[in-house]
Scaffold this motif. Structure first.
Motif, PDB file in Angstrom:
ATOM      1  N   LYS A  83       0.835  -1.204   0.000  1.00 41.77           N
ATOM      2  CA  LYS A  83       0.000   0.000   0.000  1.00 41.77           C
ATOM      3  C   LYS A  83       0.869   1.253   0.000  1.00 41.77           C
ATOM      4  O   LYS A  83       0.602   2.201  -0.730  1.00 41.77           O
ATOM      5  CB  LYS A  83      -0.929  -0.020   1.212  1.00 41.77           C
ATOM      6  CG  LYS A  83      -1.946   1.085   1.229  1.00 41.77           C
ATOM      7  CD  LYS A  83      -2.902   0.915   2.391  1.00 41.77           C
ATOM      8  CE  LYS A  83      -3.900   2.041   2.440  1.00 41.77           C
ATOM      9  NZ  LYS A  83      -4.808   1.934   3.578  1.00 41.77           N
ATOM     10  N   ALA A  86       2.401   1.688  -3.449  1.00 43.47           N
ATOM     11  CA  ALA A  86       1.384   2.153  -4.400  1.00 43.47           C
ATOM     12  C   ALA A  86       1.087   3.638  -4.194  1.00 43.47           C
ATOM     13  O   ALA A  86       0.991   4.404  -5.163  1.00 43.47           O
ATOM     14  CB  ALA A  86       0.113   1.325  -4.251  1.00 43.47           C
ATOM     15  N   GLU A  87       0.945   4.057  -2.948  1.00 42.46           N
ATOM     16  CA  GLU A  87       0.663   5.463  -2.667  1.00 42.46           C
ATOM     17  C   GLU A  87       1.808   6.351  -3.134  1.00 42.46           C
ATOM     18  O   GLU A  87       1.574   7.417  -3.719  1.00 42.46           O
ATOM     19  CB  GLU A  87       0.398   5.659  -1.172  1.00 42.46           C
ATOM     20  CG  GLU A  87      -0.938   5.097  -0.733  1.00 42.46           C
ATOM     21  CD  GLU A  87      -1.174   5.118   0.762  1.00 42.46           C
ATOM     22  OE1 GLU A  87      -2.331   4.881   1.159  1.00 42.46           O
ATOM     23  OE2 GLU A  87      -0.229   5.376   1.539  1.00 42.46           O
ATOM     24  N   TYR A  90       1.498   6.662  -6.927  1.00 42.19           N
ATOM     25  CA  TYR A  90       0.425   7.586  -7.295  1.00 42.19           C
ATOM     26  C   TYR A  90       0.853   9.036  -7.063  1.00 42.19           C
ATOM     27  O   TYR A  90       0.585   9.910  -7.890  1.00 42.19           O
ATOM     28  CB  TYR A  90      -0.854   7.296  -6.497  1.00 42.19           C
ATOM     29  CG  TYR A  90      -1.607   6.067  -6.961  1.00 42.19           C
ATOM     30  CD1 TYR A  90      -2.018   5.926  -8.279  1.00 42.19           C
ATOM     31  CD2 TYR A  90      -1.934   5.058  -6.066  1.00 42.19           C
ATOM     32  CE1 TYR A  90      -2.714   4.805  -8.702  1.00 42.19           C
ATOM     33  CE2 TYR A  90      -2.635   3.935  -6.474  1.00 42.19           C
ATOM     34  CZ  TYR A  90      -3.027   3.813  -7.797  1.00 42.19           C
ATOM     35  OH  TYR A  90      -3.727   2.708  -8.204  1.00 42.19           O
ATOM     36  N   CYS A 112      -4.695   5.060  -0.740  1.00 46.06           N
ATOM     37  CA  CYS A 112      -5.210   3.895  -1.462  1.00 46.06           C
ATOM     38  C   CYS A 112      -6.134   3.087  -0.559  1.00 46.06           C
ATOM     39  O   CYS A 112      -6.033   3.136   0.660  1.00 46.06           O
ATOM     40  CB  CYS A 112      -4.064   2.978  -1.896  1.00 46.06           C
ATOM     41  SG  CYS A 112      -2.989   3.699  -3.106  1.00 46.06           S
ATOM     42  N   LEU A 116      -5.422  -1.469  -3.363  1.00 49.52           N
ATOM     43  CA  LEU A 116      -4.391  -0.613  -3.956  1.00 49.52           C
ATOM     44  C   LEU A 116      -4.935   0.304  -5.046  1.00 49.52           C
ATOM     45  O   LEU A 116      -4.183   0.778  -5.900  1.00 49.52           O
ATOM     46  CB  LEU A 116      -3.213  -1.445  -4.478  1.00 49.52           C
ATOM     47  CG  LEU A 116      -2.544  -2.355  -3.459  1.00 49.52           C
ATOM     48  CD1 LEU A 116      -1.390  -3.090  -4.096  1.00 49.52           C
ATOM     49  CD2 LEU A 116      -2.097  -1.600  -2.235  1.00 49.52           C
ATOM     50  N   GLN A 117      -6.222   0.579  -5.010  1.00 48.64           N
ATOM     51  CA  GLN A 117      -6.825   1.539  -5.927  1.00 48.64           C
ATOM     52  C   GLN A 117      -6.798   2.912  -5.268  1.00 48.64           C
ATOM     53  O   GLN A 117      -7.026   3.039  -4.073  1.00 48.64           O
ATOM     54  CB  GLN A 117      -8.279   1.148  -6.251  1.00 48.64           C
ATOM     55  CG  GLN A 117      -8.394  -0.173  -6.974  1.00 48.64           C
ATOM     56  CD  GLN A 117      -7.702  -0.152  -8.320  1.00 48.64           C
ATOM     57  OE1 GLN A 117      -7.851   0.799  -9.071  1.00 48.64           O
ATOM     58  NE2 GLN A 117      -6.935  -1.180  -8.613  1.00 48.64           N
ATOM     59  N   ILE A 118      -6.548   3.933  -6.063  1.00 45.01           N
ATOM     60  CA  ILE A 118      -6.479   5.291  -5.529  1.00 45.01           C
ATOM     61  C   ILE A 118      -7.852   5.712  -5.027  1.00 45.01           C
ATOM     62  O   ILE A 118      -8.854   5.517  -5.700  1.00 45.01           O
ATOM     63  CB  ILE A 118      -5.930   6.275  -6.587  1.00 45.01           C
ATOM     64  CG1 ILE A 118      -5.660   7.645  -5.991  1.00 45.01           C
ATOM     65  CG2 ILE A 118      -6.867   6.395  -7.764  1.00 45.01           C
ATOM     66  CD1 ILE A 118      -4.463   7.689  -5.134  1.00 45.01           C
ATOM     67  N   LYS A 119      -7.882   6.233  -3.805  1.00 48.49           N
ATOM     68  CA  LYS A 119      -9.130   6.647  -3.179  1.00 48.49           C
ATOM     69  C   LYS A 119      -9.217   8.164  -3.090  1.00 48.49           C
ATOM     70  O   LYS A 119     -10.244   8.753  -3.395  1.00 48.49           O
ATOM     71  CB  LYS A 119      -9.199   6.035  -1.784  1.00 48.49           C
ATOM     72  CG  LYS A 119     -10.565   5.743  -1.283  1.00 48.49           C
ATOM     73  CD  LYS A 119     -10.549   4.819  -0.077  1.00 48.49           C
ATOM     74  CE  LYS A 119     -10.066   5.513   1.153  1.00 48.49           C
ATOM     75  NZ  LYS A 119     -10.222   4.752   2.382  1.00 48.49           N
TER      76      LYS A 119
END
Length: 165
Positions: A83, A86-87, A90, A112, A116-119
């Motif tokens: 995580k 990933a952040e 992004y 995220c 691991l999707q951008i929030k």
């Protein structure tokens, strides 16, 4: 024993983060300089237990091989590390978008979800910028992430500092 686990985790995390950042750095002299920096950081991670007063405890008890007990801890640690990577990725991508638009920024923060999707993306901008252009560029890259834009270091939102869903 905990110090050995921490050391191995540090080396693994350093390797993962280094690989991601090496993939994001453009070629040429910058990549060569960055490779030297990454190598230095990795060597520091490997040598870190020898530079402190705490020595590595090589007491390999039965807990080390109790895989059922340790499995959930490893999964949680690896998810948190993924995580974080990933952040960071992004954040770097958003910074590149802002720079390509010719704007200055102070801070970019990405959050995220567990997949691991951008929030959410929070941006602290410098000076003048086109809110619509910036939001459009980010939405084109990341879809329907929540975007929060502020001007300067204050928490007070100005007319351009709207939250977009």
């Amino acid at each position: 024993m905990d110090s050995v686990k921490s050391w191995v985790a540090l080396i693994a995390l350093t390797s993962i983060v280094s690989a991601v950042f090496c993939a994001l750095v453009p070629g040429g002299r910058m990549k060569a300089a960055f490779s030297v920096l990454v190598g230095t950081v990795f060597v520091c991670a490997v040598l870190s237990p020898f530079s402190t007063e705490k020595k590595i405890d090589f007491d390999f008890s039965d807990d080390l091989f109790d895989f059922e007990k340790n499995e959930s801890n490893y999964e949680i640690q690896s998810n948190e590390a993924a995580k974080s990577v990933a952040e960071n990725g992004y954040e770097t991508a958003v910074k590149n978008i802002i720079e390509k638009l010719g704007y200055g920024f102070q801070k970019v923060t990405a959050v995220c979800d567990d997949k691991l999707q951008i929030k959410k993306i929070s941006i602290v901008m410098n000076g003048d910028f086109s809110n619509e252009k910036l939001v459009s560029g980010i939405k084109d890259a990341f879809g329907e992430a929540e975007i929060e834009i502020r001007i300067g270091e204050s928490d007070e939102r100005k007319t351009q500092g709207k939250t977009f869903d």
